[in-house]
Write a protein that holds these residues in place. Sequence first.
Motif, PDB file in Angstrom:
ATOM      1  N   GLU A  98       2.918   7.545  -6.386  1.00 57.07           N
ATOM      2  CA  GLU A  98       2.338   8.611  -6.737  1.00 57.07           C
ATOM      3  C   GLU A  98       3.136   9.839  -6.233  1.00 57.07           C
ATOM      4  N   VAL A  99       3.939   9.809  -5.085  1.00 53.73           N
ATOM      5  CA  VAL A  99       4.755  11.029  -4.546  1.00 53.73           C
ATOM      6  C   VAL A  99       5.767  11.292  -5.472  1.00 53.73           C
ATOM      7  N   GLU A 100       6.499  10.298  -5.960  1.00 49.54           N
ATOM      8  CA  GLU A 100       7.639  10.259  -6.819  1.00 49.54           C
ATOM      9  C   GLU A 100       6.930  11.001  -8.496  1.00 49.54           C
ATOM     10  N   GLU A 101       6.021  10.508  -8.840  1.00 43.90           N
ATOM     11  CA  GLU A 101       5.472  11.152 -10.245  1.00 43.90           C
ATOM     12  C   GLU A 101       5.031  12.416 -10.021  1.00 43.90           C
ATOM     13  N   THR A 102       4.540  12.618  -8.721  1.00 44.44           N
ATOM     14  CA  THR A 102       3.804  14.209  -8.770  1.00 44.44           C
ATOM     15  C   THR A 102       5.205  14.890  -8.478  1.00 44.44           C
TER      16      THR A 102
ATOM     17  N   SER B  65       0.813  -1.288   0.124  1.00 42.59           N
ATOM     18  CA  SER B  65      -0.122  -0.061   0.006  1.00 42.59           C
ATOM     19  C   SER B  65       0.780   1.322   0.130  1.00 42.59           C
ATOM     20  N   LEU B  66       1.922   1.201   0.813  1.00 45.97           N
ATOM     21  CA  LEU B  66       2.810   2.418   0.690  1.00 45.97           C
ATOM     22  C   LEU B  66       3.824   2.627  -0.661  1.00 45.97           C
ATOM     23  N   VAL B  67       4.080   1.260  -1.226  1.00 47.01           N
ATOM     24  CA  VAL B  67       4.879   1.257  -2.542  1.00 47.01           C
ATOM     25  C   VAL B  67       4.129   2.051  -3.432  1.00 47.01           C
ATOM     26  N   GLU B  68       2.870   1.859  -3.476  1.00 49.91           N
ATOM     27  CA  GLU B  68       1.948   2.676  -4.627  1.00 49.91           C
ATOM     28  C   GLU B  68       1.861   4.031  -4.098  1.00 49.91           C
ATOM     29  N   ALA B  69       1.619   4.530  -2.772  1.00 48.87           N
ATOM     30  CA  ALA B  69       1.669   5.648  -2.428  1.00 48.87           C
ATOM     31  C   ALA B  69       2.985   6.548  -2.886  1.00 48.87           C
ATOM     32  N   CYS B  70       4.139   5.764  -2.494  1.00 53.12           N
ATOM     33  CA  CYS B  70       5.320   6.434  -2.972  1.00 53.12           C
ATOM     34  C   CYS B  70       5.661   6.560  -4.287  1.00 53.12           C
TER      35      CYS B  70
ATOM     36  N   GLN C   5       6.834  20.081   0.368  1.00 54.89           N
ATOM     37  CA  GLN C   5       5.958  18.653   0.321  1.00 54.89           C
ATOM     38  C   GLN C   5       4.270  19.200   0.564  1.00 54.89           C
ATOM     39  N   ALA C   6       4.190  20.341   1.361  1.00 57.71           N
ATOM     40  CA  ALA C   6       2.709  20.667   1.457  1.00 57.71           C
ATOM     41  C   ALA C   6       2.102  20.964   0.260  1.00 57.71           C
ATOM     42  N   LEU C   7       3.066  21.801  -0.661  1.00 54.03           N
ATOM     43  CA  LEU C   7       2.366  21.916  -2.103  1.00 54.03           C
ATOM     44  C   LEU C   7       2.198  20.968  -2.928  1.00 54.03           C
ATOM     45  N   LEU C   8       3.187  19.777  -2.705  1.00 49.94           N
ATOM     46  CA  LEU C   8       2.915  18.598  -3.360  1.00 49.94           C
ATOM     47  C   LEU C   8       1.584  18.054  -3.044  1.00 49.94           C
ATOM     48  N   ALA C   9       1.469  17.867  -1.580  1.00 48.15           N
ATOM     49  CA  ALA C   9       0.146  17.306  -1.017  1.00 48.15           C
ATOM     50  C   ALA C   9      -1.207  18.070  -1.614  1.00 48.15           C
TER      51      ALA C   9
ATOM     52  N   ALA D 165      -3.833   5.691   5.723  1.00 46.98           N
ATOM     53  CA  ALA D 165      -4.369   6.999   5.722  1.00 46.98           C
ATOM     54  C   ALA D 165      -4.100   7.401   4.283  1.00 46.98           C
ATOM     55  N   THR D 166      -3.481   6.724   3.224  1.00 39.89           N
ATOM     56  CA  THR D 166      -2.849   7.097   2.005  1.00 39.89           C
ATOM     57  C   THR D 166      -4.000   7.866   1.093  1.00 39.89           C
ATOM     58  N   GLY D 167      -5.195   7.451   1.276  1.00 37.37           N
ATOM     59  CA  GLY D 167      -6.191   8.141   0.583  1.00 37.37           C
ATOM     60  C   GLY D 167      -6.491   9.691   0.744  1.00 37.37           C
ATOM     61  N   ASP D 168      -6.451   9.997   2.073  1.00 36.63           N
ATOM     62  CA  ASP D 168      -6.204  11.484   2.183  1.00 36.63           C
ATOM     63  C   ASP D 168      -5.333  12.267   2.695  1.00 36.63           C
ATOM     64  N   SER D 169      -4.056  11.531   2.990  1.00 34.80           N
ATOM     65  CA  SER D 169      -3.083  12.196   3.649  1.00 34.80           C
ATOM     66  C   SER D 169      -1.666  11.783   2.976  1.00 34.80           C
ATOM     67  N   HIS D 170      -0.954  13.088   3.079  1.00 31.32           N
ATOM     68  CA  HIS D 170       0.669  12.771   2.760  1.00 31.32           C
ATOM     69  C   HIS D 170       1.394  12.583   3.877  1.00 31.32           C
ATOM     70  N   TYR D 171       2.347  11.769   3.853  1.00 29.78           N
ATOM     71  CA  TYR D 171       3.476  11.823   4.729  1.00 29.78           C
ATOM     72  C   TYR D 171       4.581  12.633   4.381  1.00 29.78           C
ATOM     73  N   CYS D 172       4.586  13.702   5.204  1.00 32.57           N
ATOM     74  CA  CYS D 172       5.826  14.622   4.887  1.00 32.57           C
ATOM     75  C   CYS D 172       7.071  14.136   6.027  1.00 32.57           C
ATOM     76  N   VAL D 173       7.933  13.292   5.276  1.00 32.07           N
ATOM     77  CA  VAL D 173       9.042  12.837   5.843  1.00 32.07           C
ATOM     78  C   VAL D 173       9.898  13.992   6.117  1.00 32.07           C
ATOM     79  N   GLY D 174      10.613  14.096   7.241  1.00 30.19           N
ATOM     80  CA  GLY D 174      11.492  15.497   7.678  1.00 30.19           C
ATOM     81  C   GLY D 174      12.850  15.490   7.449  1.00 30.19           C
TER      82      GLY D 174
END
Length: 385
Positions: free
Chosen positions: A28-32, A21-26, A95-99, A181-190
């Motif tokens: 999407e983050v990479e593509e965006t 589930s996180l592989v797919e979320a990652c 990252q907030a702008l990406l979200a 929570a991948t559907g509505d949330s972005h993990y903002c790694v610090g």
Amino acid sequence: MGEPQARGRFGEYGGRYAPESLVEACREVEETFREAWADPGFRGGLARLLAVHAGRPTPLTPAWRLSRELGVQLYLKREDLTHTGSHKINNVLGQALLATRMGRRRLIAETGAGQHGVATATAAALLGLEATVFMGERDMERQALNVFRMRMLGAEVVPVTTGSRTLKDATSEAMRHWVGATGDSHYCVGSVVGPDPYPWMVREFQRVIGDEARGQCAAELRTGVPDHVVACVGGGSNAAGTFAGFADTPARFVGVEAEGGAGAARGRLGVLHGCRSLFLQDDDGQITEAHSVAAGLDYPGVGPEHAHLRDLGRARYVTVTDDEAVGAAVRLARTEGIVPALESAHALAWVIRAAGSGELPAGSTVLMTLSGRGDKDISTLKELV
């Protein structure tokens, strides 16, 4: 210091070790991120936010009195003067702008010293997002001021009571929460840790430090480039961003870790929090606890690109003790009128030690990133000074 190799690798380090589930979320983050980073509109919007909200560019400050005492020319890149008081805001605004670009309405974050948490809460308030920040119970006690700041900004702060109750455990809990929570949330790694694309993406958002410093050094220094570029390293985002600006120069890179959290200096190959890198481990390969007087360095590993730079010999990684860091913080306060974060004080402690031992030759030019201000550490300093 360009893009990682295939599958997010820096040499043998990096990668994307995560549940499906996180592989797919990652992905999407990479593509965006790739799409946004190639978009002049996104880059321009981020640059404007960094200028009008975060206060960039930050100055390059000559440490006049301390330089005379040490016999070197020390310049401080003043990330402590950004809004929220540290370099963390550079990455979080990106990252907030990406979200928002991905349609996510909530930011998830981990924090140790609280500076990343404060930056995340700040960006969420600015852009009308929700924020949930995971923080170790022990760190909440020693960084109570930042906990209050996060809550005042509207963030939910979740205490983490497992393990050492510090940054490693906060990161683990944040990643576990993101799974559902991948559907509505972005993990903002610090930091420059975590599964691909985070180590690369966070470095690119922090590259503004090095790019600014490169131009400022060109104008300030006779040689145009410092002999040494120095920064503290926990996960290593401020160091990675600073080093990136000088990657094509002969400047020597020094990353300074806490004696009790020396992933690059003493770690072994392992996997944690979604990436392959160097981590403190016991003989059975179990991750061991880190320790540092600076909560932001209380992490048992280092970002994969730092591990790769170490192997290449492009950067050296050294350690300093808690006592050395506290002494350096006091010395900077009394010579330059600047109270640094204890994380940054580790980098300064190495400069002081190396100048005194002759490892830094007399007259050397040293650029040091002062990654944060010391307001958050006043309670700790009151007990130790």
